[in-house]
Design a protein around this motif. Structure first.
Motif: not given
Length: 240
Positions: A49-61
């Motif tokens: 799952v990819v999340l709808d969060l505008p944070l670079a360190h959470l930009d992953r699966v």
């Protein structure tokens, strides 16, 4: 308290039994739902799952467990709700897998928002590349690439595609100025995957010519072809 003649006496024992039966039924339904949520799907129990969060360190699966109740609906491209950081977060399933690299217990998907796949693999990859190119976050790009959900429209049945009104002579006449076009069109109609390079002349109505190629490929049961406006490269392929 004695009821008046106009008020019927309350049958308290029967009322209590009905309320108790209703409570037991609700409790059983709740237990069944929790069991379905806790039991993991037998086939491909891991959802990426990819999340709808505008944070670079959470930009992953991120990996989540797929409950049995969502096993058929949580396919790649669908919208889901997941638990992340103590709150419900929107996301997209981008893949299913048989196992996860995570050693611990996976958190199950919270809810399947819609069983309609709306994020194709091509669009997901494009969002990642655009974000990487401009040092952004892919969630921001996905928010622009995938339209917001419209539940009413989603429930409407998909209309069948209209039949193509196609005349093979139209393509022949449109491409008559190019001697090599006739063999190319013939290959398209016969089911072969031909390739050709074409440079459009000044003032040429290249969109119309490409439309004729598209109609020819579609009428022959062909798949995707691609083109660039001025120097076009075509490729026809069989449908998946």
């Amino acid at each position: 308290m004695t009821p008046t003649p106009d008020e019927p006496a309350l049958e308290l024992p029967g009322l209590v039994r009905d309320r108790a039966a209703e409570g037991r039924a609700k409790a059983a339904a709740t237990r069944a739902r929790k069991v379905a949520e806790a039991e993991v799907a037998a086939v491909d129990p891991v959802a990426r799952v990819v999340l709808d969060l505008p944070l670079a360190h959470l930009d992953r699966v991120f990996d989540y467990a797929v409950p049995v109740a969502m096993a058929d609906g949580a396919v790649p491209g669908t919208r889901v709700k997941v638990r992340f950081g103590g709150q419900d977060v929107d996301g997209f399933v981008v893949g299913r897998a048989a196992a996860s690299d995570h050693d611990g217990r996976l958190t199950p998907l919270r809810r399947l928002v819609s069983a309609e796949p709306v994020l194709s693999p091509a669009v997901a990859t494009l969002c990642e590349r655009v974000a990487a190119r401009y040092a952004g976050v892919s969630a921001d790009v996905r928010r622009l690439a995938v339209p917001p959900r419209h539940a009413t429209t989603e429930k409407e049945p998909t209309r069948p595609e209209p039949l193509l009104a196609y005349d093979a002579g139209d393509a022949e006449r449109a491409w008559a100025a190019y001697p090599a076009a006739a063999p190319f069109l013939g290959h398209l109609r016969s089911g072969h995957p031909p390739r050709a390079v074409w440079s459009a002349g000044p003032g040429e109505d290249w969109p119309a010519l490409l439309a004729h190629l598209a109609a020819t490929a579609l009428a022959a049961g062909r798949g995707l072809w691609s083109a660039c406006p001025t120097t076009a490269t075509w490729r026809a392929s069989t449908p998946p």
